[in-house]
Design a protein around this motif. Sequence first.
Motif, PDB file in Angstrom:
ATOM      1  N   PRO A 202       1.043  -0.838  -0.055  1.00 27.45           N
ATOM      2  CA  PRO A 202      -0.121  -0.378   0.025  1.00 27.45           C
ATOM      3  C   PRO A 202       1.137   1.253   0.130  1.00 27.45           C
ATOM      4  N   GLY A 203       0.549   2.156  -0.723  1.00 23.38           N
ATOM      5  CA  GLY A 203       0.751   3.709  -0.874  1.00 23.38           C
ATOM      6  C   GLY A 203       2.624   3.185  -1.689  1.00 23.38           C
ATOM      7  N   ALA A 204       2.617   2.309  -2.740  1.00 22.60           N
ATOM      8  CA  ALA A 204       3.845   2.150  -3.215  1.00 22.60           C
ATOM      9  C   ALA A 204       3.991   3.840  -4.620  1.00 22.60           C
ATOM     10  N   GLU A 205       3.014   3.637  -5.084  1.00 23.77           N
ATOM     11  CA  GLU A 205       3.326   4.622  -6.189  1.00 23.77           C
ATOM     12  C   GLU A 205       3.260   6.277  -5.464  1.00 23.77           C
ATOM     13  N   GLU A 206       3.303   6.923  -4.280  1.00 25.73           N
ATOM     14  CA  GLU A 206       3.718   7.900  -3.557  1.00 25.73           C
ATOM     15  C   GLU A 206       4.855   7.789  -3.494  1.00 25.73           C
ATOM     16  N   THR A 207       4.846   6.701  -2.811  1.00 27.37           N
ATOM     17  CA  THR A 207       6.233   6.617  -2.096  1.00 27.37           C
ATOM     18  C   THR A 207       7.297   6.515  -3.336  1.00 27.37           C
ATOM     19  N   ILE A 208       7.292   5.672  -4.214  1.00 21.44           N
ATOM     20  CA  ILE A 208       8.060   5.802  -6.140  1.00 21.44           C
ATOM     21  C   ILE A 208       8.199   7.088  -6.476  1.00 21.44           C
ATOM     22  N   GLN A 209       7.179   8.112  -6.401  1.00 20.84           N
ATOM     23  CA  GLN A 209       6.710   9.128  -7.267  1.00 20.84           C
ATOM     24  C   GLN A 209       8.279  10.607  -5.909  1.00 20.84           C
ATOM     25  N   ALA A 210       8.180  10.457  -4.837  1.00 24.35           N
ATOM     26  CA  ALA A 210       8.694  10.675  -3.216  1.00 24.35           C
ATOM     27  C   ALA A 210      10.111  11.404  -3.654  1.00 24.35           C
ATOM     28  N   ASN A 211      10.941   9.229  -3.977  1.00 21.31           N
ATOM     29  CA  ASN A 211      11.822   9.466  -3.558  1.00 21.31           C
ATOM     30  C   ASN A 211      12.470   8.353  -4.369  1.00 21.31           C
ATOM     31  N   LEU A 212      12.345   8.095  -5.563  1.00 24.69           N
ATOM     32  CA  LEU A 212      13.484   7.661  -6.240  1.00 24.69           C
ATOM     33  C   LEU A 212      13.438   9.352  -8.000  1.00 24.69           C
ATOM     34  N   GLU A 213      13.987   9.650  -8.576  1.00 23.92           N
ATOM     35  CA  GLU A 213      14.248   9.739  -9.718  1.00 23.92           C
ATOM     36  C   GLU A 213      14.355   9.274 -10.717  1.00 23.92           C
ATOM     37  N   GLY A 214      14.043  10.294 -12.100  1.00 24.79           N
ATOM     38  CA  GLY A 214      14.813  10.037 -12.986  1.00 24.79           C
ATOM     39  C   GLY A 214      14.699   8.919 -13.423  1.00 24.79           C
ATOM     40  N   TRP A 215      15.371   7.730 -14.322  1.00 28.16           N
ATOM     41  CA  TRP A 215      15.249   6.549 -14.941  1.00 28.16           C
ATOM     42  C   TRP A 215      14.839   5.429 -13.712  1.00 28.16           C
ATOM     43  N   PHE A 216      15.342   5.719 -12.583  1.00 27.26           N
ATOM     44  CA  PHE A 216      14.715   4.683 -11.915  1.00 27.26           C
ATOM     45  C   PHE A 216      13.440   4.294 -11.161  1.00 27.26           C
ATOM     46  N   ARG A 217      12.950   5.697 -11.060  1.00 28.88           N
ATOM     47  CA  ARG A 217      11.770   6.357 -11.336  1.00 28.88           C
ATOM     48  C   ARG A 217      10.688   5.355 -11.491  1.00 28.88           C
ATOM     49  N   TYR A 218      11.158   5.682 -13.033  1.00 32.71           N
ATOM     50  CA  TYR A 218      10.528   5.007 -14.571  1.00 32.71           C
ATOM     51  C   TYR A 218      10.382   3.814 -14.525  1.00 32.71           C
ATOM     52  N   ARG A 219      11.476   3.259 -14.173  1.00 33.95           N
ATOM     53  CA  ARG A 219      11.651   1.810 -14.256  1.00 33.95           C
ATOM     54  C   ARG A 219      10.471   0.606 -12.896  1.00 33.95           C
ATOM     55  N   ALA A 220      10.380   1.514 -11.897  1.00 31.03           N
ATOM     56  CA  ALA A 220       9.909   1.318 -10.322  1.00 31.03           C
ATOM     57  C   ALA A 220       7.967   1.222 -11.182  1.00 31.03           C
ATOM     58  N   LEU A 221       8.233   2.762 -11.705  1.00 30.44           N
ATOM     59  CA  LEU A 221       6.376   2.373 -11.914  1.00 30.44           C
ATOM     60  C   LEU A 221       5.731   1.497 -13.005  1.00 30.44           C
ATOM     61  N   HIS A 222       6.758   1.458 -14.054  1.00 33.14           N
ATOM     62  CA  HIS A 222       6.434   0.693 -15.396  1.00 33.14           C
ATOM     63  C   HIS A 222       6.234  -0.402 -14.665  1.00 33.14           C
ATOM     64  N   GLN A 223       7.179  -1.055 -13.734  1.00 31.97           N
ATOM     65  CA  GLN A 223       6.781  -2.417 -13.567  1.00 31.97           C
ATOM     66  C   GLN A 223       5.571  -2.719 -12.594  1.00 31.97           C
ATOM     67  N   LEU A 224       4.992  -0.990 -11.887  1.00 29.34           N
ATOM     68  CA  LEU A 224       3.526  -1.391 -10.637  1.00 29.34           C
ATOM     69  C   LEU A 224       2.264  -1.499 -11.829  1.00 29.34           C
ATOM     70  N   TYR A 225       2.716  -0.368 -12.710  1.00 25.35           N
ATOM     71  CA  TYR A 225       1.395   0.074 -13.649  1.00 25.35           C
ATOM     72  C   TYR A 225       1.403  -1.620 -14.151  1.00 25.35           C
ATOM     73  N   GLU A 226       2.479  -1.892 -14.734  1.00 29.73           N
ATOM     74  CA  GLU A 226       2.365  -3.359 -15.678  1.00 29.73           C
ATOM     75  C   GLU A 226       1.091  -4.408 -14.939  1.00 29.73           C
ATOM     76  N   ILE A 227       2.098  -4.789 -13.105  1.00 32.59           N
ATOM     77  CA  ILE A 227       1.370  -5.307 -12.503  1.00 32.59           C
ATOM     78  C   ILE A 227       0.039  -5.097 -12.209  1.00 32.59           C
ATOM     79  N   GLN A 228      -0.361  -3.726 -12.180  1.00 32.68           N
ATOM     80  CA  GLN A 228      -1.943  -3.646 -11.560  1.00 32.68           C
ATOM     81  C   GLN A 228      -2.930  -3.223 -12.922  1.00 32.68           C
TER      82      GLN A 228
END
Length: 526
Positions: A202-228
Amino acid sequence: MTIKRFILTLLTIFAVGKLLLDLVGSFSQPQVQSRLQLYQTNLILHASEYQVDNNRESAQENFDFARQALIGEKAYSSAQKQYEKSLEVAEKSRENLRRKLEQQQPTGINDSTVEVPPLGKPPGENKQNQQLVNAIAQVDRFIDELQLKIGIIQARQDRTEEAIATWNQIIESSPDNLADATNAQIAEIVKGLWSEIPVVIPGAEETIQANLEGWFRYRALHQLYEIQGQSAKLAALESQEETVAQTAMVKLALIGGIPAIAGFLGIILLVSLLAQVALKGKESILATHSGVPWKTPWNWEITWQVLIVGFFTIGQIILPLLLGLSGFNPTNLGLRAKAIYVLISYLLMAFAGLLVLFLSIKEFLPLPKSWFRIKPTGNWIFWGIGGYLVAVPLVVIVSLVNQQIWQGQGGSNPILLLALEAKDSVVLAIFFITASVAAPVFEEIMFRGFLLPSLTRYVPVWGAILGSSLIFSIAHLSLSEVLPLTMLGIVLGFVYTRSRNLLAPMLLHSLWNGGTLLSLFVLGSG
């Protein structure tokens, strides 16, 4: 011994002592170059996501060639190696800090039993210990960040088991650093996203947006949205990353292309000049004024006085002492205020240094025409630009050797890191005035205009070039910069002795610092 020489001797002892302490202290400090390489690696990771939208075979071949030239064949594995190298440097830095902290413990305590206090539990009221503990905690956080990003790079290469093992290291170490569990929290999130059976905390998207930057944020969000299964968010993310990837390609071409072109032209120019020397000898361009010393009306004592009092004592002892006594702490300032502080401090040092220089030589006025010559006409522009082109490949070669010697340690000019963080045009303008205007004027007057010609009274011109270049490099107070700056100083000295016009090395110096600032701005803006 006269009173004047006695005072100069004392000041020399203090100045040399301070100089040695700063140089030794820089040994355990990381280079900004390591951080620059990470910034460039991040651009490469962004650019690696770019795909050409063209079905023509020729266009695809051209794109593949450009892509390989900018990011290489194995962008992800290269990026991982760079992050692992930075991790190794950070771990060495942490060990050095821990060793210093152990040395600060009360006598009688066995070093082997001393433990580094955790963050939030400073050892008593000892200010120095507190600073060391805070520094160790900061490096700990940086190490966790590096491991977190290494894991994401591993996951992008489908090395999921290795990625999870990397993230587990952060999670397992979190009990020792309860005051900063953010990295452990992110590690738990990305571990769940790449697990065989994905888990979305829970809160994964908000935590990723707030604490990862650049390409690393993109890859983590990409993985999250694919799973969801969030296809709309995934499409928007991919579109956004495509734009960023295109920009990254342009930036890589800019920061890599300009030095490459300059270096190529520099090699051609250098080979041509050396060939001319072989063919024409003393009539060649490089032989101009090559063995002609300056007529120096003062002795070594005046040279000693200007160097020790006008540069080292004022810049390294008096100004820092006055600022310390005033209680002013620039570390608490914002970036704009820090930039202004750096500029004002440098201008004060330059004014005081030039004043000492003037007072020291005024009894010898008027000086011979060759001294401190600034002539707007003539070929100084060609000497300055040509010297810059030749300096690029020479300094790059020396820097590559230098990196192997220091392995990311040895310190760097702190202004470089501030400039790297500057995303403000006002801050960049202030740094440009400091580094590309004030520094070339003051340092060229002191080291090329005064010191180099003064040395020609006692040594050949080539010896004066080498001696003034070595002092010039040491004056920057970073061990890792001694060799590259000595090479730059040699080119600056060579240009001055041949052109006999201070505007030539000033232009070269300004171009060099300006190019460095441009690269820092481009990297920092990514």
